[in-house]
Design an enzyme around this catalytic site. Structure first.
Site, PDB file in Angstrom:
ATOM      1  N   HIS A  22      13.361  16.852  33.926  1.00 13.83           N
ATOM      2  CA  HIS A  22      12.077  17.316  33.375  1.00 13.83           C
ATOM      3  C   HIS A  22      11.811  16.632  32.034  1.00 13.83           C
ATOM      4  O   HIS A  22      10.728  16.068  31.808  1.00 13.83           O
ATOM      5  CB  HIS A  22      12.142  18.834  33.228  1.00 13.83           C
ATOM      6  N   GLU A  23      12.786  16.688  31.132  1.00 15.25           N
ATOM      7  CA  GLU A  23      12.566  16.105  29.807  1.00 15.25           C
ATOM      8  C   GLU A  23      12.419  14.595  29.874  1.00 15.25           C
ATOM      9  O   GLU A  23      11.651  14.004  29.102  1.00 15.25           O
ATOM     10  CB  GLU A  23      13.708  16.502  28.869  1.00 15.25           C
TER      11      GLU A  23
END
Length: 850
Positions: A292-293
């Site tokens: 996600h990051e």
């Protein structure tokens, strides 16, 4: 609270353009403040412009504009005014002493109780960059950053660009960045334990505080493997290469979020560095956050929202890409099951509260930064990711990726809006993406799909799906029959992909052959909608749910049952009984954990009372005992999860929930004395021992002395938090008063994490009589607490310290009165409104059950 309005941001963006920040931080000024000197180079576009920079110092040392001293006094409301500016280039220099935080805002400082080492890190999103440096703090005024740091000599410094020590001592300089937004500026510093490598010609690093070093070493190979695989997969999907010069991942203490996407320096909460045994589902969750990051390096960092109404352009995309890329690039191939059974419910619940909002609100819907902070929620993450998954199904992955790559190419290192993104999709596809966006991104609420199965006049079976809602859906309908030789198993006859029209349109299908035993709408969970089961289908899953092939299909059924409980269409005890019968045969730990979490935390603790609650806890204890004695559990013909299931993980999950559901201390005390779970269960490592001690504290089987012995054996920050949780959980009036004073008293000494831990221990359903006077005290004292300590602590106080153990009309009345008579921090108001809505729902379910 310092608030920037959208109108102010638009006005300032018309007046100035920012080219460069030079930020010089001195971290050697003691434990309370640090030095911050900022040099901003900017261009004024309108002669005679009046504008301001934000800075929130402990003390403003001085300010100069183009070499001339300014005398503004202390910045009012965190703003340093700049008036009557000439058109052209300017340089502003601001020197200040800035406050360290213990609440995860601005520059957070943490001293590790295990070894006395100190660590600092920044958290600048959404409005807290001015707690670190002076800036034009809005996302569309991007600039290059050149950051230098003076730190204690033994410390390591990390930043957005590669940080290098310059000369002797603790002086570091970070490489200049490409244009980034102020909320993405990042520094972390301390005597880190680091693991470094190189991949694709770039330096990669993992960093933790020294006391967690051995645990990082144990997990470093897995963390780096996931990082490399996701990095390579993004480069296969995206034409634009990774846009920064390094990739560091720092796992930092007392972090408010799961992680933060600072370019080149992602910060994570350090609970992701596991000290004890964890399930593969938890490892998968950590992997998803890494993915996600990393997606944010493109969605958010390379191309950034113009204003906070487009949070979804950051979070929804990163959420979708995180799950999808992890499933494509790593061993965790079943991530969408975890999304379905755990994450998606966050979106469904948020979308049914008064605070719901569109995934992409109208600009007027986010008038200021206070509103924006509230929108980092289940809508912007889970619902937005669900909408994007539906978009990919509807649009096709090829056109979706073509639109994304066009978007990156047109707006790299710049800012973009929903309209810009839709333009890119429209160039890549002939479908009506703007019409789709109006239906999916500009509306609120959850659609419901209700199938009815009947026999037509020509004796053929039909499925008529009633659509309560407005959005169109592309979905799968699974038709299942009972296995001929085994009534406890269901066999897929056929899975049909169909479109459900928008605006309440119906889907009708005529079926050949006999009536299916189960008609499962939204099989494989492609769309975002609540689904129901017709009576025959519910009877089939009630007796054969564990024999339904495919963990994602089972997750859809469990979600349907969960929603039926919340909507008072299925009794909470019936849900628990269904779990008791079928979870012993479940092979996917994500499903087991998701079902047990709802059964314990909602069905038993909020929806049931008295003997029915006792029965539910007894059934859950029996269920967990069965799981503890099982090594796989999957019935013949159903597949086990390839990424997040398996015997050891299931037994660990079962041990945790057996502890949580215990109503008497006898067996738990035996576990404590033995140091293990009997019958081949997991060893009582440090985290499981604390969980066990917490439940023994709630049940009154241990005292303060026992807690202090455990605290002495676990001297670090997590031990400190666990001990605070246990002390607050003791069924003793003095312990409760001491915990309350620590949270709400004038000392304000607790960090965000210690406040959370104390609040988690305080409210216990078993202790309602002892806690009877505290709900009224909560509503009287939480408002001034939030005003004193700010939005981060307000969020924690609203989420964890709320008297959720009291499901009664009196608590509801106290909360409603509090909202009407008091001014409060917006973060607290939003959280209280949601909590009270959940309380109304729980009361409604109890009334229906009664």
């Amino acid at each position: 609270m310092v608030v920037l309005t959208r109108a102010e941001a638009e006005s300032r963006a018309r007046a100035v353009r920012v080219e460069r920040y030079g930020v010089d931080l001195d971290l050697t000024r003691g434990e309370e403040v640090f030095g911050s000197t900022t040099v901003v180079r900017f261009t004024v576009l309108e002669a005679g412009a009046d504008t301001f920079v934000e800075v929130r110092p402990t003390r403003l040392v001085g300010a100069e504009l183009d070499g001339r001293a300014l005398d503004p006094g202390e910045p009012a409301e965190g703003r340093l005014p700049l008036r009557g500016l000439a058109a052209g280039e300017h340089e502003l220099r601001v020197e200040a002493l800035m406050p360290y935080s213990r609440l995860g805002e601005g520059m957070h400082r943490f001293t590790d109780p295990e070894d006395g080492n100190a660590y600092v890190y920044t958290m600048c999103c959404v409005t807290d960059a001015p707690l670190v440096f002076a800036c034009f703090d809005q996302p569309d005024l991007k600039a290059s950053f050149e950051v230098s740091v003076t730190a204690p000599e033994e410390w390591t410094v990390l930043g957005n660009g590669v940080a290098a020590r310059t000369g002797e001592g603790g002086r570091w300089e970070c490489a200049p960045t490409p244009p980034i937004s102020t909320y993405l500026m990042a520094v972390a510093a301390g005597p880190f334990h680091s693991v470094r490598t190189e991949h694709a010609g770039l330096p990669f690093g993992l960093h933790v505080r020294r006391s967690l070093g051995p645990y990082l070493e144990a997990d470093a190979a897995e963390l780096l493997e996931i990082t490399r695989r996701c990095f390579d997969r993004y480069h296969e999907l995206f034409d634009e290469p990774y846009p920064f010069d390094s990739y560091d991942q720092a796992f930092v203490p007392e972090f408010n979020a799961g992680a933060m996407e600072n370019p080149g320096l992602v910060t994570f909460r350090d609970e992701f560095i596991h000290r004890s045994a964890v399930t593969d589902t938890e490892r998968q969750t950590r992997g998803m956050v890494i993915a996600h990051e990393m997606a944010h390096m493109w969605f958010g960092d390379l191309v950034t929202l113009r204003w906070w109404d487009d949070i979804w352009l950051n979070e929804s995309f990163a959420e979708y890409m995180g799950y999808q890329v992890l499933s494509e690039a790593t061993r965790f191939t079943d991530t969408w099951t975890d999304f379905a059974v755990a994450r998606k419910s966050w979106g469904y619940d948020a979308d049914e509260r008064p605070s719901t909002h569109p995934v992409a609100p109208d600009p007027e819907g986010v008038p200021d930064t206070a509103t924006a902070l509230g929108n980092f929620d289940g809508i912007s993450y889970a619902k937005g990711a669900s909408a994007l998954r539906q978009l990919v199904v509807w649009l096709g992955e090829r056109d979706f990726l073509a639109g994304i790559n066009d978007h990156f190419a047109r707006h790299r290192f710049s800012n973009a809006t929903l309209g810009d993104f839709l333009d890119s999709l429209a160039r890549a596809s002939k479908r009506d993406v703007r019409g789709w966006a109006e239906c999916w991104l500009r509306t609120t609420g959850v659609d419901t799909l209700v199938p009815r199965v009947g026999e037509s006049e020509d004796r053929r079976w039909y499925v008529d799906v009633e659509h309560v809602g407005r959005r169109p859906h592309r979905l799968a309908v699974g038709l299942y029959d009972r296995a001929p030789a085994d009534e406890s198993r269901l066999v897929l006859r056929e899975r049909l992909e169909r479109d459900v029209p928008g605006d309440g349109g119906r889907l009708t299908m005529t079926l050949d052959g006999p009536r299916p035993d189960l008609v499962l709408v939204n099989d494989l969970d492609f769309t975002y909608a609540k689904v129901r089961l017709d009576p025959v289908s519910w009877g089939s899953v009630r007796s054969a749910l564990s024999g339904l092939p495919g963990q994602l299909s089972r997750a859809v059924v469990w979600n349907a049952a969960r929603d039926m409980v919340r909507d008072a269409e299925l009794g909470p005890l019936e849900y628990v009984r269904t779990a008791r019968e079928h979870l012993p045969f479940e092979s996917d730990d994500a499903v087991v954990h998701g079902v047990l979490a709802f059964a314990r935390g909602q069905a038993a603790d909020r929806f049931l009372t008295g003997e029915e609650r006792s029965e539910a806890l007894g059934l859950l204890s029996e269920l967990c005992r069965d799981l503890l004695s099982s090594t796989s559990g999957a019935p013949a013909g159903t597949e086990a999860s390839s990424g997040a299931g398996g015997g050891a993980g299931l037994r660990l999950t079962a041990a945790r929930y057996f502890i949580d559901c215990a109503t008497s201390p006898g067996e738990l005390a035996e576990w404590w004395a033995a140091g293990e779970v009997p019958g081949g269960g997991p060893a009582l490592d440090v985290e499981l021992r604390w969980r066990l001690l917490l439940r023994l504290s709630v049940l009154g089987a241990v005292g303060v002395a026992d807690i202090e012995v455990a605290r002495a054996a676990d001297a670090g920050a997590r031990g400190e938090e666990a001990a605070a949780r246990c002390r607050a959980a003791l069924p003793d009036a003095g312990a409760k008063e001491a915990a309350w004073e620590a949270m709400f008293g004038p000392g304000d000494a607790l960090s965000n994490y210690l406040f959370t831990a104390t609040a988690q221990g305080f409210w216990q359903p078993e202790q309602a009589g002892l806690l009877a006077g505290f709900p009224a005290r909560y509503f009287a004292e939480v408002v001034p607490l939030a005003a004193r300590r700010g939005p981060a602590l307000a969020e924690v106080a609203g989420r964890y310290a709320f008297p959720a153990a009291f499901v009664d009309e009196e608590t509801l009345s106290l909360g409603e009165e509090c909202l009407t008579r008091q001014e409060m921090v917006p973060a607290l108001r939003r959280r209280l409104e949601d909590q009270l809505d959940d309380l109304r729902r729980a009361l409604g379910v109890r009334t229906a059950v009664g």
